[in-house]
Design an enzyme around this catalytic site. Structure first.
Site, mmCIF file in Angstrom:
data_model
loop_
_atom_site.group_PDB
_atom_site.id
_atom_site.type_symbol
_atom_site.label_atom_id
_atom_site.label_comp_id
_atom_site.label_asym_id
_atom_site.label_seq_id
_atom_site.Cartn_x
_atom_site.Cartn_y
_atom_site.Cartn_z
ATOM 1 N N GLU A 105 0.824 -1.196 0.000
ATOM 2 C CA GLU A 105 0.000 0.000 0.000
ATOM 3 C C GLU A 105 0.865 1.255 0.000
ATOM 4 O OE1 GLU A 105 -2.557 -0.755 3.302
ATOM 5 O OE2 GLU A 105 -3.862 -2.019 2.095
ATOM 6 N N CYS A 125 6.495 -7.673 7.109
ATOM 7 C CA CYS A 125 7.639 -7.158 7.877
ATOM 8 C C CYS A 125 8.037 -8.215 8.889
ATOM 9 C CB CYS A 125 7.258 -5.863 8.600
ATOM 10 S SG CYS A 125 8.605 -5.178 9.591
ATOM 11 N N CYS A 129 6.332 -5.798 15.558
ATOM 12 C CA CYS A 129 5.892 -4.864 16.608
ATOM 13 C C CYS A 129 4.431 -5.183 16.947
ATOM 14 C CB CYS A 129 6.014 -3.415 16.132
ATOM 15 S SG CYS A 129 7.687 -2.963 15.630
ATOM 16 N N CYS A 132 1.279 -3.383 15.408
ATOM 17 C CA CYS A 132 1.260 -3.178 13.964
ATOM 18 C C CYS A 132 0.792 -4.434 13.244
ATOM 19 C CB CYS A 132 2.678 -2.810 13.521
ATOM 20 S SG CYS A 132 2.888 -2.778 11.744
ATOM 21 N N GLY A 186 6.641 -2.515 6.047
ATOM 22 C CA GLY A 186 8.027 -2.962 6.085
ATOM 23 C C GLY A 186 8.949 -2.092 6.904
ATOM 24 N N GLU A 187 10.053 -2.700 7.316
ATOM 25 C CA GLU A 187 11.149 -1.987 7.978
ATOM 26 C C GLU A 187 12.154 -1.661 6.869
ATOM 27 O OE1 GLU A 187 12.636 -0.799 11.031
ATOM 28 O OE2 GLU A 187 14.228 -0.407 9.588
ATOM 29 N N SER A 241 11.370 5.154 15.280
ATOM 30 C CA SER A 241 10.192 4.847 16.100
ATOM 31 C C SER A 241 10.663 4.502 17.507
ATOM 32 C CB SER A 241 9.438 3.648 15.517
ATOM 33 O OG SER A 241 9.000 3.952 14.226
ATOM 34 N N HIS A 243 8.581 5.064 20.728
ATOM 35 C CA HIS A 243 7.357 4.535 21.347
ATOM 36 C C HIS A 243 7.464 4.242 22.846
ATOM 37 C CE1 HIS A 243 5.945 4.754 17.364
ATOM 38 N NE2 HIS A 243 6.355 3.576 16.948
ATOM 39 N N ASN A 317 -4.082 6.131 16.995
ATOM 40 C CA ASN A 317 -5.348 6.087 16.258
ATOM 41 C C ASN A 317 -6.195 4.969 16.841
ATOM 42 O OD1 ASN A 317 -4.874 8.090 14.313
ATOM 43 N ND2 ASN A 317 -3.498 6.677 13.266
ATOM 44 N N CYS A 360 0.572 5.244 10.219
ATOM 45 C CA CYS A 360 1.681 4.318 10.440
ATOM 46 C C CYS A 360 1.254 3.135 11.303
ATOM 47 C CB CYS A 360 2.819 5.062 11.129
ATOM 48 S SG CYS A 360 4.271 4.065 11.296
#
Ligand code: SF4
Length: 376
Positions: A105, A125, A129, A132, A186-187, A241, A243, A317, A360
């Site tokens: 995407e 990926c 995480c 995700c 993806g990373e 990232s 977090h 979100n 994200c």
């Protein structure tokens, strides 16, 4: 006799794609075909500036080169399978079909005078995480340079064919993509060699000529990839990232932290780029009751020492069925104030494309909510 469609397809697949070639690679190709190197610049300009898929249809090119190019090469764009427009902020999410039937995407986001494309670097990926959904797919495969750059070209072609979309935003007619963020599937640093070549193509003055300062490469903290990226592109901009500033909590939500702890990653960034180097954007998704205390803010502030760092606070979100939520506005404000008082450049950013699950970590939307144990 008419040629069968499948024969045409196989023939097409045998053609070499020009899209994944850096200008140096294209120059080698042209030289190997016995033509003057200068023609590589013309071809490169035709592909990226003029958006031509027949870049050899150019009167200044020698006829012999044109004939070989037509015979052996193609500019193959990935396909848009679905284009979905956000009613919330006019972002466009593209489901992009790759040559082998896989999908990734890409999201086009209008914002003031900027037009940003968020693109993918892998199918799935490997990093897992917990917040995700892409991570839950595991790594399916790496994207090629052509597939990464192809997302940009695909969006550029779509823009040219949909002037009414630009009109519906506040952007001027003819606006082209001004910013790129590698924050889709993806990373990126797990596919660092392809990302390095893609950056060379995207920033090439004979092509899209995007400034390195207008491209952000996100990473969950891939230490080896960071080294490799700065070796190749010392001015590259990273979006790290974070977090959670707490190692054990971060290891629970971002397994990459067990291999490369945040302290090591930050230490390496201080060594490689320090305070005078390119800025590092620290991304911090705020989750109520998980990472939003004043103590978390102070620990986050400490990470920025010795770096030219900015912090983006991104309220989570809320995507069903997750019970996790963003902190209330006053908690976000208090967290921001702690950082602000420490002299840190900090912004609260609300992800674009929320109603199309394009923010994200949401590219395929949340499939399963993380458990309390996972989040510590
Ligand atoms: S957040 Fe990024 S690094 Fe982590 S699993 Fe998702 S795509 Fe991979």
């Amino acid at each position: 006799m008419a040629q069968h469609l499948s024969e045409i397809k196989i023939e097409n697949e045998l053609l070499q794609d020009l899209l994944g070639l850096t200008r140096a690679g294209l120059t080698d190709t042209v030289r190997n075909l016995g033509a003057p190197e200068i023609h590589a610049k013309t071809l490169f300009r035709r592909i990226y500036k003029d958006l031509s898929i027949n870049p050899w249809s150019e009167p200044t090119l020698p006829l012999r080169l044109v004939a070989v190019m037509q015979d052996k090469f193609a500019v193959r764009l990935p396909q848009i399978k679905v284009a979905h427009r956000s009613a919330y902020d006019q972002s466009m999410k593209f489901l992009v079909g790759l040559g082998d039937g896989r999908e990734v995407e890409a999201v086009l986001m209008p914002e003031k005078a900027r037009l940003t494309l968020c693109l993918s670097s892998q199918v799935g990926c490997a990093q897992g995480c917990v917040f995700c959904h892409t991570g839950r797919m595991g790594l399916v495969r790496q994207l090629s340079v052509a597939e990464i750059v192809g997302q940009v070209m695909l969006a550029e072609h779509w823009l040219r064919e949909h002037p009414e979309w630009l009109e519906s935003t506040r952007l001027a007619p003819g606006t082209r993509i001004s910013n790129i963020v590698f924050m889709g599937m993806g990373e990126p640093l797990d596919n660092v060699e392809a990302v390095i070549d893609a950056l060379s193509i995207l920033t090439d003055p004979y092509g899209l000529a995007l400034g390195m300062a207008h491209i952000s490469v996100s990473t969950a903290g891939h230490l080896v990839g960071i080294d490799r990226l700065y070796d190749a592109h010392p001015k590259a901009r990273l979006a790290l990232s974070v977090h959670s500033p707490d190692e054990s909590k971060r290891s629970r939500i971002m397994p990459i932290n067990r291999r490369w702890p945040l302290t090591d990653v930050i230490g390496r960034l201080r060594e490689r780029i320090g305070e005078s180097g390119p800025p590092v954007m620290m991304q911090y998704t705020m989750i109520a009751g998980v990472n939003d205390s004043d103590a978390d803010a102070s620990a986050l502030a400490a990470l920025t020492v010795g770096l030219n760092a900015k912090i983006n606070l991104i309220p989570l979100n809320n995507v069903e069925p997750s019970r996790l939520s963003a902190p209330p506005p006053e908690r976000i404000q208090a967290f921001r104030d702690v950082l602000h008082q420490a002299g840190i450049r900090v912004m609260v950013r609300y992800s674009k494309g929320q109603d199309i699950a394009a923010a994200c970590g949401q590219l395929v939307a949340f499939a399963k909510k993380p458990s309390a144990a996972e989040l510590g």
